[in-house]
Motif scaffolding. Structure first.
Motif, PDB file in Angstrom:
ATOM      1  N   LYS A 185       0.852  -1.188   0.000  1.00  0.00           N
ATOM      2  CA  LYS A 185       0.000   0.000   0.000  1.00  0.00           C
ATOM      3  C   LYS A 185       0.894   1.247   0.000  1.00  0.00           C
ATOM      4  O   LYS A 185       1.960   1.259   0.617  1.00  0.00           O
ATOM      5  N   ILE A 186       0.440   2.279  -0.697  1.00  0.00           N
ATOM      6  CA  ILE A 186       1.137   3.569  -0.699  1.00  0.00           C
ATOM      7  C   ILE A 186       0.233   4.574  -0.003  1.00  0.00           C
ATOM      8  O   ILE A 186      -0.878   4.856  -0.468  1.00  0.00           O
ATOM      9  N   ALA A 187       0.674   5.092   1.130  1.00  0.00           N
ATOM     10  CA  ALA A 187      -0.139   6.025   1.911  1.00  0.00           C
ATOM     11  C   ALA A 187       0.249   7.464   1.590  1.00  0.00           C
ATOM     12  O   ALA A 187       1.418   7.846   1.685  1.00  0.00           O
ATOM     13  N   LEU A 188      -0.746   8.250   1.202  1.00  0.00           N
ATOM     14  CA  LEU A 188      -0.551   9.663   0.895  1.00  0.00           C
ATOM     15  C   LEU A 188      -1.285  10.521   1.918  1.00  0.00           C
ATOM     16  O   LEU A 188      -2.299  10.107   2.475  1.00  0.00           O
ATOM     17  N   GLY A 189      -0.808  11.742   2.121  1.00  0.00           N
ATOM     18  CA  GLY A 189      -1.331  12.589   3.191  1.00  0.00           C
ATOM     19  C   GLY A 189      -2.464  13.517   2.818  1.00  0.00           C
ATOM     20  O   GLY A 189      -2.646  14.540   3.478  1.00  0.00           O
ATOM     21  N   HIS A 190      -3.244  13.186   1.787  1.00  0.00           N
ATOM     22  CA  HIS A 190      -4.374  14.046   1.421  1.00  0.00           C
ATOM     23  C   HIS A 190      -5.482  13.947   2.470  1.00  0.00           C
ATOM     24  O   HIS A 190      -5.813  12.863   2.944  1.00  0.00           O
ATOM     25  N   HIS A 191      -6.075  15.092   2.805  1.00  0.00           N
ATOM     26  CA  HIS A 191      -7.135  15.142   3.812  1.00  0.00           C
ATOM     27  C   HIS A 191      -8.459  15.550   3.174  1.00  0.00           C
ATOM     28  O   HIS A 191      -8.553  15.701   1.939  1.00  0.00           O
ATOM     29  N   MET A 192      -9.493  15.734   4.006  1.00  0.00           N
ATOM     30  CA  MET A 192     -10.827  16.029   3.500  1.00  0.00           C
ATOM     31  C   MET A 192     -10.862  17.307   2.662  1.00  0.00           C
ATOM     32  O   MET A 192     -11.504  17.354   1.607  1.00  0.00           O
ATOM     33  N   ASP A 193     -10.164  18.330   3.124  1.00  0.00           N
ATOM     34  CA  ASP A 193     -10.150  19.592   2.378  1.00  0.00           C
ATOM     35  C   ASP A 193      -9.558  19.394   0.985  1.00  0.00           C
ATOM     36  O   ASP A 193     -10.066  19.942   0.000  1.00  0.00           O
ATOM     37  N   ASP A 194      -8.470  18.614   0.888  1.00  0.00           N
ATOM     38  CA  ASP A 194      -7.859  18.331  -0.409  1.00  0.00           C
ATOM     39  C   ASP A 194      -8.855  17.655  -1.341  1.00  0.00           C
ATOM     40  O   ASP A 194      -8.934  17.973  -2.534  1.00  0.00           O
ATOM     41  N   ILE A 195      -9.602  16.705  -0.785  1.00  0.00           N
ATOM     42  CA  ILE A 195     -10.545  15.930  -1.599  1.00  0.00           C
ATOM     43  C   ILE A 195     -11.680  16.812  -2.108  1.00  0.00           C
ATOM     44  O   ILE A 195     -12.044  16.759  -3.291  1.00  0.00           O
ATOM     45  N   VAL A 196     -12.238  17.647  -1.243  1.00  0.00           N
ATOM     46  CA  VAL A 196     -13.328  18.534  -1.649  1.00  0.00           C
ATOM     47  C   VAL A 196     -12.820  19.596  -2.627  1.00  0.00           C
ATOM     48  O   VAL A 196     -13.495  19.932  -3.602  1.00  0.00           O
ATOM     49  N   GLU A 197     -11.622  20.113  -2.390  1.00  0.00           N
ATOM     50  CA  GLU A 197     -11.042  21.083  -3.319  1.00  0.00           C
ATOM     51  C   GLU A 197     -10.888  20.464  -4.702  1.00  0.00           C
ATOM     52  O   GLU A 197     -11.197  21.098  -5.723  1.00  0.00           O
ATOM     53  N   THR A 198     -10.416  19.216  -4.753  1.00  0.00           N
ATOM     54  CA  THR A 198     -10.224  18.534  -6.028  1.00  0.00           C
ATOM     55  C   THR A 198     -11.550  18.321  -6.733  1.00  0.00           C
ATOM     56  O   THR A 198     -11.640  18.431  -7.969  1.00  0.00           O
ATOM     57  N   LEU A 199     -12.603  18.017  -5.966  1.00  0.00           N
ATOM     58  CA  LEU A 199     -13.933  17.862  -6.543  1.00  0.00           C
ATOM     59  C   LEU A 199     -14.346  19.133  -7.288  1.00  0.00           C
ATOM     60  O   LEU A 199     -14.777  19.088  -8.446  1.00  0.00           O
ATOM     61  N   PHE A 200     -14.196  20.286  -6.644  1.00  0.00           N
ATOM     62  CA  PHE A 200     -14.599  21.545  -7.267  1.00  0.00           C
ATOM     63  C   PHE A 200     -13.678  21.920  -8.427  1.00  0.00           C
ATOM     64  O   PHE A 200     -14.142  22.470  -9.440  1.00  0.00           O
ATOM     65  N   LEU A 201     -12.393  21.650  -8.306  1.00  0.00           N
ATOM     66  CA  LEU A 201     -11.479  21.927  -9.409  1.00  0.00           C
ATOM     67  C   LEU A 201     -11.880  21.151 -10.661  1.00  0.00           C
ATOM     68  O   LEU A 201     -11.902  21.699 -11.771  1.00  0.00           O
ATOM     69  N   ASN A 202     -12.208  19.875 -10.477  1.00  0.00           N
ATOM     70  CA  ASN A 202     -12.622  19.050 -11.613  1.00  0.00           C
ATOM     71  C   ASN A 202     -13.962  19.501 -12.185  1.00  0.00           C
ATOM     72  O   ASN A 202     -14.171  19.461 -13.402  1.00  0.00           O
ATOM     73  N   MET A 203     -14.867  19.938 -11.305  1.00  0.00           N
ATOM     74  CA  MET A 203     -16.162  20.410 -11.778  1.00  0.00           C
ATOM     75  C   MET A 203     -16.037  21.745 -12.523  1.00  0.00           C
ATOM     76  O   MET A 203     -16.581  21.917 -13.620  1.00  0.00           O
ATOM     77  N   PHE A 204     -15.325  22.692 -11.922  1.00  0.00           N
ATOM     78  CA  PHE A 204     -15.231  24.039 -12.479  1.00  0.00           C
ATOM     79  C   PHE A 204     -14.374  24.108 -13.735  1.00  0.00           C
ATOM     80  O   PHE A 204     -14.685  24.861 -14.661  1.00  0.00           O
ATOM     81  N   PHE A 205     -13.268  23.341 -13.756  1.00  0.00           N
ATOM     82  CA  PHE A 205     -12.303  23.503 -14.842  1.00  0.00           C
ATOM     83  C   PHE A 205     -12.128  22.267 -15.718  1.00  0.00           C
ATOM     84  O   PHE A 205     -11.479  22.359 -16.756  1.00  0.00           O
ATOM     85  N   GLY A 206     -12.686  21.130 -15.296  1.00  0.00           N
ATOM     86  CA  GLY A 206     -12.569  19.923 -16.097  1.00  0.00           C
ATOM     87  C   GLY A 206     -13.894  19.330 -16.527  1.00  0.00           C
ATOM     88  O   GLY A 206     -13.929  18.329 -17.243  1.00  0.00           O
ATOM     89  N   ALA A 207     -15.002  19.944 -16.056  1.00  0.00           N
ATOM     90  CA  ALA A 207     -16.350  19.455 -16.382  1.00  0.00           C
ATOM     91  C   ALA A 207     -16.519  17.981 -16.020  1.00  0.00           C
ATOM     92  O   ALA A 207     -17.153  17.214 -16.740  1.00  0.00           O
ATOM     93  N   LYS A 208     -15.929  17.597 -14.886  1.00  0.00           N
ATOM     94  CA  LYS A 208     -16.054  16.227 -14.403  1.00  0.00           C
ATOM     95  C   LYS A 208     -16.422  16.234 -12.927  1.00  0.00           C
ATOM     96  O   LYS A 208     -15.918  17.061 -12.162  1.00  0.00           O
ATOM     97  N   MET A 209     -17.315  15.328 -12.537  1.00  0.00           N
ATOM     98  CA  MET A 209     -17.617  15.146 -11.129  1.00  0.00           C
ATOM     99  C   MET A 209     -16.692  14.055 -10.610  1.00  0.00           C
ATOM    100  O   MET A 209     -16.999  12.871 -10.622  1.00  0.00           O
ATOM    101  N   LYS A 210     -15.527  14.490 -10.148  1.00  0.00           N
ATOM    102  CA  LYS A 210     -14.445  13.572  -9.823  1.00  0.00           C
ATOM    103  C   LYS A 210     -13.608  14.183  -8.707  1.00  0.00           C
ATOM    104  O   LYS A 210     -13.333  15.382  -8.720  1.00  0.00           O
ATOM    105  N   ALA A 211     -13.226  13.364  -7.729  1.00  0.00           N
ATOM    106  CA  ALA A 211     -12.409  13.864  -6.622  1.00  0.00           C
ATOM    107  C   ALA A 211     -11.197  12.945  -6.448  1.00  0.00           C
ATOM    108  O   ALA A 211     -10.651  12.450  -7.434  1.00  0.00           O
TER     109      ALA A 211
END
Length: 297
Positions: A142-168
């Motif tokens: 397993k590879i453990a990365l330090g992304h937290h809830m804020d990172d995940i929600v930020e990525t969701l909006f980045l993909n929605m706003f600038f990539g037209a994808k509902m993806k986190a």
């Protein structure tokens, strides 16, 4: 500081540590992130999040009902001024196995990305590819990365706003080639808690001079939006995160997730009755502007 203040400070620190342990433990259990005999490669960047992740993983390792190993790994990307001694000294103080990977991805990024453009995309791809390969070399499961809830929600909006994808970013991910599994043990943790924890633990934070020095990144704009919501609508970020765990494909519009093309009706099925007599309508909950006169319809 008085004795009372000192006791209160210790109490708050213990409460914070228990909260983080609890959230990490629940995330691990919910997604079966770590299993018996796993070798977890904890990717440590030198930032507060990866330090906290390693800290909590080592703590859980001592009390977990299963046996697993934790190996700390840092990718030295040869950024100018990077203090190469800091992480080895820190890992040795913890008496844990660790590796430092020397790979000059910094020069590649600076060469390939035009001045003024965002470096994060290419940098993260190069870093990810290196870590994936090294995980296989050392037998990490397993590879453990330090992304937290804020990172995940930020990525969701980045993909929605600038990539037209509902993806986190999922708490657990199998790489596209199927050769590695990535886990994010901090998925249920808020960044503000990690900031406080890092201050208390006095981690030897190493700032990123590559992307950290870039201004006006879209992620920073999204982060500012979430911070404002935390002030004006507490709990909203948590609810957004919960929404990506509670998806209704038939209420969206993706033909690949739900067959909207073929939706035959079946009137042989039991009727879906609704007992309107149980409805209780309070006038205080009704916006008068929404009342429509249907007497002449």
């Amino acid at each position: 500081m008085t004795d009372a203040d000192n006791r209160k400070a210790i109490y708050e620190v213990n409460k914070l540590q228990k909260r983080l342990r609890s959230k990490v433990g629940k995330a691990i259990a919910d997604y079966n992130m770590i299993e018996q005999g796993d070798v977890v490669m904890a990717a440590i960047s030198g930032g507060k999040d990866s330090f906290a992740m390693l800290d909590v993983l080592l703590s859980l390792q001592k009390s977990a009902p299963i046996d697993f190993k934790v190996i700390a790994v840092n990718l030295d990307q040869k950024q100018p001024g990077f203090p190469e001694h800091v992480l080895p000294e820190y890992f040795e103080s913890l008496d844990i196995p660790y590796y430092i990977i020397d790979k000059d991805t910094y020069s590649v990024v600076k060469q390939k990305v035009p001045e003024g453009k965002t470096t994060c995309g290419l940098c993260s791809r190069l870093r990810r590819g290196t870590l994936y390969s090294f995980a296989e070399e050392i037998g990490a499961t397993k590879i453990a990365l330090g992304h937290h809830m804020d990172d995940i929600v930020e990525t969701l909006f980045l993909n929605m706003f600038f990539g037209a994808k509902m993806k986190a970013m999922p708490p657990k991910l199998r790489a596209d080639d199927g050769r590695n599994t990535v886990i994010r043990p901090l998925s249920y943790c808020r960044e503000e808690d990690l900031v406080k924890f890092a201050e208390v633990r006095e981690y030897p934070i190493i700032p990123c001079n590559l992307c950290g020095s870039q201004e006006n990144l879209q992620r920073q704009n999204i982060k500012a939006m979430l911070n404002e919501w935390d002030k004006t609508s507490p709990g909203r970020v948590e609810n957004i995160f919960k929404s990506i765990k509670n998806v209704s494909p038939s209420q969206l519009a993706d033909n690949n997730l739900f067959d909207f093309v073929n939706l035959p009706i079946d009137r042989s099925a039991p009727r879906d009755e609704y007992d309107f007599s149980k409805e209780v309508v309070s006038s205080t909950n009704i916006d008068d502007s929404l009342i429509i006169d249907v007497s002449n319809v």
